[in-house]
Design a protein around this motif. Sequence first.
Motif, mmCIF file in Angstrom:
data_model
loop_
_atom_site.group_PDB
_atom_site.id
_atom_site.type_symbol
_atom_site.label_atom_id
_atom_site.label_comp_id
_atom_site.label_asym_id
_atom_site.label_seq_id
_atom_site.Cartn_x
_atom_site.Cartn_y
_atom_site.Cartn_z
ATOM 1 N N GLY A 262 83.409 40.598 68.728
ATOM 2 C CA GLY A 262 84.168 39.805 67.760
ATOM 3 C C GLY A 262 83.000 38.861 66.902
ATOM 4 O O GLY A 262 83.020 38.596 65.723
ATOM 5 N N LEU A 263 82.021 38.384 67.682
ATOM 6 C CA LEU A 263 81.097 37.905 66.866
ATOM 7 C C LEU A 263 80.281 38.523 65.839
ATOM 8 O O LEU A 263 79.623 37.928 64.734
ATOM 9 N N PHE A 264 80.291 39.880 65.848
ATOM 10 C CA PHE A 264 79.727 40.689 64.754
ATOM 11 C C PHE A 264 80.284 40.464 63.570
ATOM 12 O O PHE A 264 79.917 40.525 62.380
ATOM 13 N N GLY A 265 81.735 40.179 63.825
ATOM 14 C CA GLY A 265 82.534 39.883 62.622
ATOM 15 C C GLY A 265 82.100 38.630 61.616
ATOM 16 O O GLY A 265 81.880 38.722 60.468
ATOM 17 N N LEU A 266 81.996 37.552 62.723
ATOM 18 C CA LEU A 266 81.461 36.345 61.956
ATOM 19 C C LEU A 266 80.052 36.609 61.295
ATOM 20 O O LEU A 266 79.908 35.986 60.310
ATOM 21 N N VAL A 267 79.240 37.100 62.129
ATOM 22 C CA VAL A 267 77.715 37.272 61.665
ATOM 23 C C VAL A 267 77.753 38.017 60.489
ATOM 24 O O VAL A 267 77.045 37.792 59.718
ATOM 25 N N LEU B 60 76.170 48.702 50.157
ATOM 26 C CA LEU B 60 76.905 47.887 49.425
ATOM 27 C C LEU B 60 78.365 48.074 49.951
ATOM 28 O O LEU B 60 79.337 46.745 49.969
ATOM 29 N N TRP B 61 78.917 48.996 50.421
ATOM 30 C CA TRP B 61 80.265 49.052 51.111
ATOM 31 C C TRP B 61 80.114 47.909 52.238
ATOM 32 O O TRP B 61 81.258 47.055 52.536
ATOM 33 N N GLY B 62 79.276 48.041 53.209
ATOM 34 C CA GLY B 62 79.198 47.030 54.143
ATOM 35 C C GLY B 62 78.904 45.740 53.846
ATOM 36 O O GLY B 62 79.209 44.859 54.475
ATOM 37 N N LEU B 63 78.289 45.618 52.689
ATOM 38 C CA LEU B 63 78.146 44.196 52.123
ATOM 39 C C LEU B 63 79.539 43.815 51.692
ATOM 40 O O LEU B 63 80.024 42.464 51.868
ATOM 41 N N ALA B 64 80.172 44.308 51.066
ATOM 42 C CA ALA B 64 81.537 44.264 50.478
ATOM 43 C C ALA B 64 82.460 43.782 51.593
ATOM 44 O O ALA B 64 83.280 42.826 51.370
ATOM 45 N N VAL B 65 82.512 44.648 52.641
ATOM 46 C CA VAL B 65 83.398 44.236 53.681
ATOM 47 C C VAL B 65 82.861 43.086 54.652
ATOM 48 O O VAL B 65 83.519 42.314 55.153
ATOM 49 N N GLY B 66 81.583 43.230 54.674
ATOM 50 C CA GLY B 66 81.047 42.253 55.650
ATOM 51 C C GLY B 66 81.052 40.900 55.232
ATOM 52 O O GLY B 66 81.358 40.059 55.811
ATOM 53 N N LEU B 67 80.906 40.802 53.716
ATOM 54 C CA LEU B 67 81.014 39.266 53.316
ATOM 55 C C LEU B 67 82.373 38.762 53.521
ATOM 56 O O LEU B 67 82.157 37.593 53.761
ATOM 57 N N VAL B 68 83.318 39.484 53.741
ATOM 58 C CA VAL B 68 84.619 38.868 54.050
ATOM 59 C C VAL B 68 85.109 38.671 55.261
ATOM 60 O O VAL B 68 85.950 38.055 55.594
ATOM 61 N N ALA C 56 70.294 44.238 54.651
ATOM 62 C CA ALA C 56 71.581 44.921 54.532
ATOM 63 C C ALA C 56 71.945 46.221 55.410
ATOM 64 O O ALA C 56 72.855 46.559 55.613
ATOM 65 N N THR C 57 70.909 46.760 56.019
ATOM 66 C CA THR C 57 70.957 47.642 57.132
ATOM 67 C C THR C 57 71.701 46.965 58.218
ATOM 68 O O THR C 57 72.604 47.620 58.675
ATOM 69 N N PHE C 58 70.931 45.940 58.571
ATOM 70 C CA PHE C 58 71.741 45.064 59.740
ATOM 71 C C PHE C 58 73.221 44.701 59.415
ATOM 72 O O PHE C 58 74.136 44.886 60.285
ATOM 73 N N GLU C 59 73.501 44.291 57.999
ATOM 74 C CA GLU C 59 74.836 44.061 57.677
ATOM 75 C C GLU C 59 75.738 45.253 57.702
ATOM 76 O O GLU C 59 76.948 44.999 58.372
ATOM 77 N N LEU C 60 75.348 46.325 57.421
ATOM 78 C CA LEU C 60 76.200 47.515 57.539
ATOM 79 C C LEU C 60 76.484 47.853 58.969
ATOM 80 O O LEU C 60 77.546 47.991 59.476
ATOM 81 N N PHE C 61 75.439 47.342 59.971
ATOM 82 C CA PHE C 61 75.767 47.943 61.347
ATOM 83 C C PHE C 61 76.868 47.018 61.932
ATOM 84 O O PHE C 61 77.665 47.538 62.692
ATOM 85 N N VAL C 62 76.565 45.652 61.568
ATOM 86 C CA VAL C 62 77.491 44.893 62.280
ATOM 87 C C VAL C 62 78.886 44.511 61.892
ATOM 88 O O VAL C 62 80.033 44.520 62.226
ATOM 89 N N THR C 63 78.753 45.061 60.372
ATOM 90 C CA THR C 63 80.199 45.426 59.627
ATOM 91 C C THR C 63 81.006 46.551 60.485
ATOM 92 O O THR C 63 82.224 46.447 60.612
ATOM 93 N N LEU C 64 80.399 47.594 60.776
ATOM 94 C CA LEU C 64 80.972 48.685 61.453
ATOM 95 C C LEU C 64 81.423 48.252 62.663
ATOM 96 O O LEU C 64 82.713 48.634 62.905
#
Length: 452
Positions: A284-289, A14-22, A144-152
């Motif tokens: 940097g693409l990971f931020g957009l992704v 959920l933290w990865g989603l909160a940050v990753g969404l933005v 969501a696991t992928f989302e956490l990885f790319v967000t980090l």
Amino acid sequence: MSSSLKATLNGWHLWGLAVGLVISGEYFGWSYGWDKAGTLGFLVTSILIAIMYTTFIFSFTELTTSIPHAGGPFAYARRAFGPRMAYVAGFATLIEFVFAPPAIAMAIGAYLNVQFSGVDPKLFAMGAYLIFVSLNIIGIRIAATFELFVTLLAVFELLVFMGVVSPGFSMSNFVANGWSGQNDFSMAAVPGIVAAIPFAIWFFLAIEGVAMAAEEAKDPKRTIPRAYIGGILTLVFLAMGVMVFAGGAGDWKALSNINDPLPQAMKMIVGENSGWLHMLVWIGLFGLVASFHGIIIGYSRQIFALSRAGYMPKFFGVVNDRFQTPHRAIIAGAVVGMVAILGDNFEFAGQTLTANLITMAVFGAIVMYIVSMMSLFALRKKEPGLERPFAAVAYPLFPTIALVMALICLVTMIYFNQQITLVFFGLMALGYVYFSLTQHHRDASADNKVVT
């Protein structure tokens, strides 16, 4: 097919989603605000919007934990005010989450075009939809696991960016003509500060999308508050740091009105052939992704929840038997986004398509924030006995600040974006026609997650 979602997400997801969404908002979009207000003017705008978002999140979390529903704001408004206000909240959220992804996809294309200049950025943008729609369909936990990885990785890369450009940072660069093209503040700078509001909101837009994963969260009453609070603190730090360091790298005017300000800012410090630059483009693409992928999760759950409750065609309100994901809702939002990408060369209201998509998404967000804070106040009076695992901080001060600032944002956005305002409210009116003609769908809805 089922109409229920499976709870599989933990607090880190959920933290990865909160940050990753933005987090894509830290990579692009915000620099359009420099064109309106200058660096110093936009810094003022950004600080005010950061205050709005912080007070909003510390209030909104009460609703998310009290009513863990995939519809998020739509569900809160339905419980507080009934179906009509629920329609307004649901439509606004849908506009926010459907119009943001094509803007991000085009930024993905722009970043890749730095490396592959012979390939049309639109092809990269369309390819992003195909890849991440498929990943979302496969399963929420995998997604969501992928989302956490790319967000980090995206957070790490922003820290690297600040570190690499810091030796060449000059405050004189940042403040030069920083008040709407002038060196000194005057009242003439105020219109630019106000006009830049949508691009400051882009720094934080969509963090509230965690609410739409509430039905899929384990122990949402405990994990969601941690995700929201940790997320907003992370994003405020990154937004301010990235903006200041980019503005001090060189001529900030060269970075406004483009979709890849960070690589271009780094070029000013390390040159075009530096390994640091190539690393920024690729990582940097990971931020957009992260944002692109996360918002697909958000819009699909919103479409699913609205359809399940009878506010949209029930065709979209089902879950795939094999993967337990709302596959039809995922595909529907992607179709809209891909059509928008095909119109990339189209300008409207004196702005590029990317700027217009951002502005439309922000309109949806602001209307949703207003309805959500109104719902919070209404439910405090209507249902004082409702279980509130996380009570709004500093109630009623924080939600009042968030509500008043959101109203100010809406009024100023209407004034500075009159043509887009007509489009937004025109679409809302068309949607209301469908809403008015489909009461029988809501009467027959099996969605009893929220009772009014």
